[in-house]
Design an enzyme around this catalytic site. Structure first.
Site, short mmCIF file in Angstrom:
data_model
loop_
_atom_site.label_atom_id
_atom_site.label_comp_id
_atom_site.label_asym_id
_atom_site.label_seq_id
_atom_site.Cartn_x
_atom_site.Cartn_y
_atom_site.Cartn_z
N ILE A 52 0.77 -1.03 -0.04
CA ILE A 52 0.02 0.05 -0.19
C ILE A 52 0.87 1.39 0.09
O ILE A 52 0.65 2.28 -0.83
CB ILE A 52 -1.16 0.14 1.30
CG1 ILE A 52 -2.00 -1.15 1.26
CG2 ILE A 52 -1.80 1.15 1.37
CD1 ILE A 52 -2.75 -1.21 -0.05
N THR A 53 1.71 1.12 0.82
CA THR A 53 2.68 2.47 1.02
C THR A 53 4.04 1.93 1.48
O THR A 53 4.04 1.24 2.45
CB THR A 53 2.01 3.57 1.64
OG1 THR A 53 2.84 4.52 2.21
CG2 THR A 53 1.70 3.17 3.19
N GLY A 55 6.49 3.69 3.89
CA GLY A 55 6.62 5.16 4.78
C GLY A 55 7.85 5.31 4.99
O GLY A 55 8.76 4.36 4.47
N ALA A 56 8.21 6.16 5.86
CA ALA A 56 9.59 6.43 6.37
C ALA A 56 10.41 5.14 7.07
O ALA A 56 11.41 4.76 6.90
CB ALA A 56 9.72 7.76 7.07
N ARG A 59 6.85 -0.49 5.73
CA ARG A 59 6.01 -0.72 4.63
C ARG A 59 4.72 -1.32 4.88
O ARG A 59 4.57 -2.23 6.06
CB ARG A 59 6.53 -1.73 3.66
CG ARG A 59 7.82 -1.12 3.15
CD ARG A 59 8.42 -2.22 2.31
NE ARG A 59 9.96 -1.91 2.30
CZ ARG A 59 11.03 -2.58 2.30
NH1 ARG A 59 10.79 -4.22 2.31
NH2 ARG A 59 12.36 -2.31 2.17
N LYS A 75 1.85 -4.26 8.98
CA LYS A 75 2.82 -3.20 8.98
C LYS A 75 4.34 -4.00 9.05
O LYS A 75 4.50 -4.68 10.40
CB LYS A 75 2.74 -2.11 10.07
CG LYS A 75 3.64 -1.10 10.14
CD LYS A 75 3.12 -0.15 11.08
CE LYS A 75 4.03 1.07 11.09
NZ LYS A 75 3.64 2.05 11.91
N ASP A 193 3.64 11.32 16.12
CA ASP A 193 3.74 11.70 14.74
C ASP A 193 2.70 12.04 14.09
O ASP A 193 2.16 11.59 13.25
CB ASP A 193 4.47 10.87 14.22
CG ASP A 193 4.92 11.03 12.59
OD1 ASP A 193 5.10 12.41 12.39
OD2 ASP A 193 5.22 10.40 11.69
#
Lengths: 305, 366
Positions: A52-53, A55-56, A59, A75, A193
């Site tokens: 999906i993405t 991130g920093a 994944r 995640k 965050d």
């Protein structure tokens, strides 16, 4: 842990498609094959995962949990090669566990967050409930874009003040954000965050819009664009804390992230956030006072006024 | 005068002295090709003895004493014989930085501006670093990590401002390194951070001391880490005393300056790379530019490079000529502003210790 290592030997992650890469360097690879999968996603029984993405930190894969009909978000925090392995292992383990703990705590208290399905902190993954809908960031930006188009004017974009009737939806969304954050702080969790990318807009089920004034489904820019429940995600940097300082820093991070991604609605956001935050969180006044201090603390601010 | 030949290249002189480096540089911008060339970049550093830092008054005295010498050397290197005719403007660091050194250089810049009858351009030090980094590396729209003795910021450009996405909440990363060098009483020549880097390279890398890891969103904090490192250094001295007294300390329990420097670097650079990565993910960029004195550190560049590569991007870094404070970056950023019509009238040619990167309106970019 030893078991995990053994599994890895039996089920090695699929090798990256090197040949394809060399032949067509500009052709994007299928997203899921771009990175080596965590072992858990390589078992033949699990539904093919979708990346999906990236991130920093981690994944996020969309997969299923237990039943092929139950979508789940997995995640995975891959090892960071640039970080010292000892430090990396320590941080990954700590963060996965902290995230799982915080999610369950929020969940128990009714704060809108995804449910935790499974955890393996040694292998660096966490399986959670799948939340549908767009991130708030995308929805707000799309809304602001449409609003600008509606104005038609070239020139400088005037700040959105929220006074106009058509801004009702945005104000309502900001109120939902403020109250979700307030409830989270109320159960002793700070996110660490907070950004609008870390808030999902889960669509309301038909006929189940909240009737408490938080939903403003009337006429406005981009009908229905901003509808939905705020679900806070990505608790990767969260911690359990009841300190006003931590809460204020949390709000400050959100405020700054908002200012940098949706500069046009910055002033409106601050005002709306504060009022709705107060409504859902008893100790809000103390935290907001602290927030003033935190704002002043940024380095090298001009000391005028 | 250059002003009378608008088609010819524009030259400017930049005077920098916000910390312990006095730098004077001369740059030329060709308005037709858009290329710039560096004609001179001279620097003189005030180095304090081991175990001490540079005090504002001593640093200011150094800058005052060396300004004329460094300026003459820069003019000679650029082959400028008639500055009042050849130069377009005098650029100086308006801030941020240490008050006394900033003032000394501002006074000197005003003097040469009046002497040669040239307009003044006050420059934000951080913007100078960013613009010079972009010019040298060719990075178009990178996420910028600005790390030096006085500043730690993660910056990205949006709508005519360099916006600060993350920064330190207390001391700067370079300050943390400088002060730890002071704790270990290692040399400040050529720079304390460089000597820490050399020590860290000698470490076996097997021992990583447990130091706090302080990242809050895209912000970070270094003062707690410094305190923890200082405590470890104190334990090390205690060990040394015990060994000197004839006691036996097991090899694996030994704390060495090399391992301390290594652990400190690994921890704080991991934090910096992490907040940079987060900012990159946030703005959707895969270019990263490192500027500022700490940016010379090869370990930091290496870690950043690995991170950028994993994200399918690149890291852009410069060497010590442009990373460490210098005059050329002030000349360059000043000239960019000058070309858009920006001037600093003499009566406003002040300097300030507090001048945030996002206060500057960046007229020269789209």
């Amino acid at each position: 842990m030893a078991k995990t290592a053994q599994w890895r030997k039996i089920h090695p992650p699929p090798p990256p498609p090197a040949q394809q890469q060399s032949e067509k360097p500009h052709e994007p690879k299928p997203e899921t094959e771009q990175f080596p999968l965590p072992t858990i996603l390589t078992y033949p029984s699990s539904t093919p995962p979708t990346l999906i993405t990236q991130g920093a930190e981690a994944r996020l894969y969309k997969t299923t949990y237990l039943l092929p009909s139950l979508p789940a978000a997995l995640k995975y925090r891959p090892p960071k090669t640039w970080r010292h392995p000892v430090l990396d292992a320590r941080l990954t383990r700590h963060r996965i566990l902290a995230e799982a703990r915080v999610l369950t705590r929020c969940r128990r208290a009714g704060v809108p967050v995804p449910a935790v399905y499974a955890v393996d902190e040694g292998a660096g993954w966490l399986a959670m409930e799948w939340i549908g809908g767009p991130p708030a960031r995308a929805a707000i930006n799309e809304w602001l874009k449409r609003r600008k188009e509606e104005e038609g004017g070239e020139g400088r974009a005037v700040p959105v003040t929220g006074k106009e009737e058509r801004d009702k939806q945005l104000v309502a969304l900001m109120r939902r954000i403020g109250s979700a954050v307030g409830r989270m702080h109320g159960v002793g969790v700070v996110h660490g965050d907070l950004t609008t990318s870390n808030m999902m807009l889960r669509p309301w089920e038909k006929g189940r819009e909240p009737a408490n004034g938080y939903a403003a489904t009337g006429e406005g820019v981009g009908d229905g664009l901003l509808d939905g429940d705020i679900v806070i995600i990505d608790f990767g940097l969260a911690s359990q804390s009841t300190s006003d300082e931590d809460r204020a820093v949390d709000l400050y991070v959100l405020e700054r992230a908002f200012a940098s991604t949706h500069s046009r609605a910055e002033a409106l956001f601050t005002a709306t956030l504060e009022s709705s935050y107060k409504e859902t969180f008893k100790q809000a006044p103390v935290v907001l006072k602290k927030l003033e201090e935190v704002r002043m603390r940024g380095r090298k601010r001009s000391m005028i006024g | 005068m250059a002003k009378q030949h608008p088609s010819g290249p524009l030259l400017s002189i930049g005077c920098e002295g916000s910390a312990n480096k006095l730098g004077i540089g001369i740059i030329s911008h060709d308005p037709t090709t858009g290329k710039s060339s560096i004609l001179a970049n001279i620097r003189d550093t005030f180095v304090s003895p081991p175990g001490t830092g540079f005090l504002p008054k001593d640093t200011a005295r150094h800058h005052r004493a060396f300004f004329a010498r460094v300026a003459r050397a820069a003019l000679a290197a650029a082959g400028i014989t008639r500055p009042e005719k050849q130069l377009s403007c005098v650029c100086y660091t308006k801030g941020p930085g240490m008050g006394a050194p900033l003032q000394s250089v501002a006074v000197a810049a005003r003097t040469i501006a009046l002497l040669w009858d040239l307009p003044l351009v006050g420059v934000n030090h951080c913007v100078g670093h960013i613009e010079m980094g972009r010019e040298i590396t060719g990075a178009d729209d990178p996420v910028v990590l600005y790390v030096s003795g006085g500043n730690t910021q993660v910056i990205a450009y949006a709508e005519r401002r360099y916006r600060i996405f993350g920064e330190t909440l207390d001391i700067a990363v370079g300050n943390c390194l400088d002060r730890f060098a002071r704790t270990l009483a290692i040399s400040n020549d050529p720079a304390p951070g460089y000597n820490i880097e050399l020590l860290a390279r000698k470490s076996s890398g097997r021992v990583l001391h447990d130091l706090p890891y302080a990242v809050k969103g895209m912000d970070c904090s270094f003062s707690g880490i410094l305190t923890a490192a200082d405590l470890l250094a104190a334990q090390m001295r205690e060990q040394e005393a015990r060994i000197a007294a004839g006691e036996v300390v097991k090899e694996e329990d030994r704390i060495t300056p090399e391992d301390l420097c290594y652990s400190l670097q690994e921890t704080i650079f991991a934090m910096l790379v992490e907040i940079t990565e987060r900012a990159m993910a946030h703005v959707g960029s895969n270019q990263v530019l490192i500027v500022g004195g700490v940016g010379c550190n090869e370990r930091l560049q290496e870690m950043m490079g690995q991170m950028a590569k994993e994200r399918g991007g690149n890291v852009y870094a410069t060497d010590e000529r442009f990373c460490i404070d210098n005059g050329i970056m002030i000349a360059h950023a000043g000239l960019l502003a000058y070309e858009t019509g920006f001037r600093t009238p003499l009566e406003d040619s002040t300097c300030t210790q507090r001048f945030r990167t996002d206060e500057v309106y960046v007229k020269w970019r789209d």
